[in-house]
Design an enzyme around this catalytic site. Structure first.
Site, mmCIF file in Angstrom:
data_model
loop_
_atom_site.group_PDB
_atom_site.id
_atom_site.type_symbol
_atom_site.label_atom_id
_atom_site.label_comp_id
_atom_site.label_asym_id
_atom_site.label_seq_id
_atom_site.Cartn_x
_atom_site.Cartn_y
_atom_site.Cartn_z
ATOM 1 N N ALA A 1 0.799 -1.243 -0.054
ATOM 2 C CA ALA A 1 0.189 0.181 -0.279
ATOM 3 C C ALA A 1 0.641 1.410 0.071
ATOM 4 O O ALA A 1 2.229 1.657 0.650
ATOM 5 C CB ALA A 1 -0.704 -0.245 1.316
ATOM 6 N N GLY B 1 0.587 -4.665 0.895
ATOM 7 C CA GLY B 1 -0.687 -4.731 0.406
ATOM 8 C C GLY B 1 -0.412 -6.029 -1.611
ATOM 9 O O GLY B 1 -1.149 -6.278 -2.320
ATOM 10 N N GLU C 1 -0.744 -9.308 -1.194
ATOM 11 C CA GLU C 1 -2.003 -9.672 -0.640
ATOM 12 C C GLU C 1 -3.169 -9.487 -1.799
ATOM 13 O O GLU C 1 -4.060 -10.688 -2.419
ATOM 14 C CB GLU C 1 -2.508 -8.829 0.039
ATOM 15 N N GLU D 1 4.655 -4.714 7.472
ATOM 16 C CA GLU D 1 3.993 -4.480 7.486
ATOM 17 C C GLU D 1 4.277 -4.287 9.068
ATOM 18 O O GLU D 1 4.279 -2.791 9.181
ATOM 19 C CB GLU D 1 2.635 -4.552 7.228
HETATM 20 N N1 CAA Z 1 4.718 3.737 -0.735
HETATM 21 C C1 CAA Z 1 5.329 4.276 -1.217
HETATM 22 N N2 CAA Z 1 6.350 4.548 -1.927
HETATM 23 C C2 CAA Z 1 6.649 3.491 -1.965
HETATM 24 C C3 CAA Z 1 6.328 1.933 -1.562
HETATM 25 C C4 CAA Z 1 5.488 1.966 -0.908
HETATM 26 N N3 CAA Z 1 5.310 0.634 0.142
HETATM 27 N N4 CAA Z 1 7.529 0.883 -2.023
HETATM 28 C C5 CAA Z 1 8.535 2.061 -2.746
HETATM 29 N N5 CAA Z 1 8.310 3.281 -1.785
HETATM 30 C C6 CAA Z 1 9.184 3.675 -3.568
HETATM 31 C C7 CAA Z 1 10.019 4.701 -2.460
HETATM 32 O O1 CAA Z 1 9.465 6.329 -1.200
HETATM 33 C C8 CAA Z 1 10.722 5.320 -3.459
HETATM 34 O O2 CAA Z 1 10.470 6.260 -3.984
HETATM 35 P P1 CAA Z 1 11.291 7.841 -4.013
HETATM 36 O O3 CAA Z 1 12.758 7.358 -5.359
HETATM 37 O O4 CAA Z 1 10.540 9.235 -4.604
HETATM 38 O O5 CAA Z 1 11.964 7.955 -2.944
HETATM 39 C C9 CAA Z 1 10.839 4.310 -4.555
HETATM 40 O O6 CAA Z 1 9.829 3.716 -4.476
HETATM 41 C C10 CAA Z 1 11.844 2.937 -4.910
HETATM 42 O O7 CAA Z 1 11.726 2.704 -3.969
HETATM 43 P P2 CAA Z 1 13.395 2.262 -2.926
HETATM 44 O O8 CAA Z 1 14.282 3.161 -3.912
HETATM 45 O O9 CAA Z 1 12.936 1.667 -1.987
HETATM 46 O O10 CAA Z 1 13.526 0.640 -3.821
HETATM 47 P P3 CAA Z 1 14.872 -0.218 -3.315
HETATM 48 O O11 CAA Z 1 14.903 -0.967 -4.062
HETATM 49 O O12 CAA Z 1 15.835 0.676 -2.615
HETATM 50 O O13 CAA Z 1 13.337 -0.770 -2.834
HETATM 51 C C11 CAA Z 1 11.963 -1.798 -1.175
HETATM 52 C C12 CAA Z 1 13.093 -1.443 -2.779
HETATM 53 C C13 CAA Z 1 13.083 -3.052 -0.598
HETATM 54 C C14 CAA Z 1 10.193 -2.652 -1.697
HETATM 55 C C15 CAA Z 1 11.170 -0.601 -0.510
HETATM 56 O O14 CAA Z 1 10.958 0.265 -1.193
HETATM 57 C C16 CAA Z 1 10.264 -0.650 0.243
HETATM 58 O O15 CAA Z 1 10.636 -1.388 1.549
HETATM 59 N N6 CAA Z 1 9.307 -0.888 0.217
HETATM 60 C C17 CAA Z 1 8.132 -0.528 1.762
HETATM 61 C C18 CAA Z 1 7.490 -2.212 1.155
HETATM 62 C C19 CAA Z 1 6.543 -1.857 2.637
HETATM 63 O O16 CAA Z 1 7.192 -1.459 3.504
HETATM 64 N N7 CAA Z 1 5.388 -2.660 1.821
HETATM 65 C C20 CAA Z 1 4.041 -2.437 2.587
HETATM 66 C C21 CAA Z 1 3.857 -1.245 2.983
HETATM 67 S S1 CAA Z 1 2.320 -1.007 3.895
HETATM 68 C C22 CAA Z 1 0.542 -1.947 3.394
HETATM 69 O O17 CAA Z 1 0.879 -2.878 2.098
HETATM 70 C C23 CAA Z 1 -0.642 -2.614 4.345
HETATM 71 C C24 CAA Z 1 -2.014 -3.570 4.184
HETATM 72 O O18 CAA Z 1 -1.188 -4.235 4.097
HETATM 73 C C25 CAA Z 1 -2.767 -2.800 3.011
#
Ligand code: CAA
Length: 258
Positions: A65, A109, A112, A132
């Site tokens: 998400a 998400g 999911e 999460e």
């Molecule tokens: N939401 C918003 N933006 C996101 C994102 C997310 N879930 N995941 C990645 N991005 C964005 C980053 O902020 C970044 O944007 P900027 O360049 O503007 O900073 C861009 O995508 C590229 O990401 P990274 O620079 O972080 O890329 P990376 O290759 O270094 O890492 C990754 C990749 C491991 C996937 C890392 O981006 C990450 O950990 N993302 C978050 C994963 C996460 O926590 N997901 C769960 C979300 S909560 C949820 O999903 C709740 C639910 O169940 C409904």
């Protein structure tokens, strides 16, 4: 319909829906979830579509998400808007089969969303996870329930509590995905599977999908009864006569969805 966060291509009875927010690794924001629901409804209604493939990019199916969109919301906000609840229900309400073709990250998400589809084919670079917990929350669109049913309590619990990722080999070994293919072959393989499904009787396909999904919703005896009645009901279709006659006459069946 034109979409901003995804693309839809329809070819040979298969709708290929690609999530397209590369700047955020296909993070699921409200616009994307709304558009995905609309695209699936449209595909379900389109007579030319007989199977759907949902995919992302080479790097990410979806990284969860959208954290930027969610971060400042309060409990009252997410409770009253029922964050993503209605949108996920639209995915599972789709009657035509949906294959998730996952390359790269399928996190939170994103994992999911893949699990809400009917089955998952993944690339060898796929990474699944429910991270999460690292954000101070828990999975919100099915992760604690669906991952547990796919891979069992122990592995699901570990993934939800530690936030660790699962690679494609582990995902196949533990039953999360139906198979792993080389990354370059992901879309051709998923589309080939969809075309194979598109050739079948749509009545039998829908009945099989409903019966398998029922296994997650009910007891064994109720599920077996549901299957048996639907198997029996197939004998009221022309496609059953055609399928069995074609086998006996050693020819390909010509199903007409009747
Ligand atoms: N939401 C918003 N933006 C996101 C994102 C997310 N879930 N995941 C990645 N991005 C964005 C980053 O902020 C970044 O944007 P900027 O360049 O503007 O900073 C861009 O995508 C590229 O990401 P990274 O620079 O972080 O890329 P990376 O290759 O270094 O890492 C990754 C990749 C491991 C996937 C890392 O981006 C990450 O950990 N993302 C978050 C994963 C996460 O926590 N997901 C769960 C979300 S909560 C949820 O999903 C709740 C639910 O169940 C409904």
């Amino acid at each position: 319909m034109a979409y901003q966060t995804l693309t839809v291509e329809i070819d040979d009875n298969v709708a290929l829906i690609r999530l397209n927010r590369p700047e955020a690794l296909n993070a699921l924001n409200s616009q994307l979830m709304q558009e995905l629901g609309d695209a699936l409804t449209e595909a379900d209604r389109n007579e030319k579509v007989r199977c759907i493939v949902l995919t992302g990019s080479d790097k990410a199916f979806a990284a969860g998400a959208d954290i930027k969109e969610m971060s400042s919301k309060s409990f009252v906000d997410v409770y009253t808007e029922n964050l993503f609840g209605d949108e996920v229900d639209r995915i599972t309400a789709t009657r035509k089969p949906i294959i998730a073709a996952v390359a790269g990250y399928a996190l939170g998400g994103g994992c999911e969303l893949a699990m809400a589809c009917d089955f998952i084919i993944c690339a060898d670079n796929a990474k699944f996870g429910q991270p999460e917990i690292n954000l101070g929350v828990i999975a919100g669109i099915g992760g604690t329930q669906r991952l547990t049913r796919f891979v069992g309590k122990s592995k699901s619990m570990e993934m939800h509590l530690t936030g660790r990722f699962m690679d494609s080999a582990e995902a196949e070994r533990s039953g999360l995905v139906s198979r792993v293919v080389p990354a370059a072959k992901l879309i051709p393989e998923a589309v080939a599977a969809a075309r194979k499904i598109a050739e079948k009787s749509q009545i039998a396909v829908m009945a099989a999908k409903e019966a398998v999904n029922r296994a997650y919703e009910t007891t064994l005896s109720e599920g077996l009864l549901f299957e048996r009645r639907n198997f029996q009901a197939m004998f009221a279709t022309e496609d059953q006569k055609e399928g069995m006659s074609a086998f006996l006459e050693k020819r390909e069946p010509q199903f007409r969805d009747r």
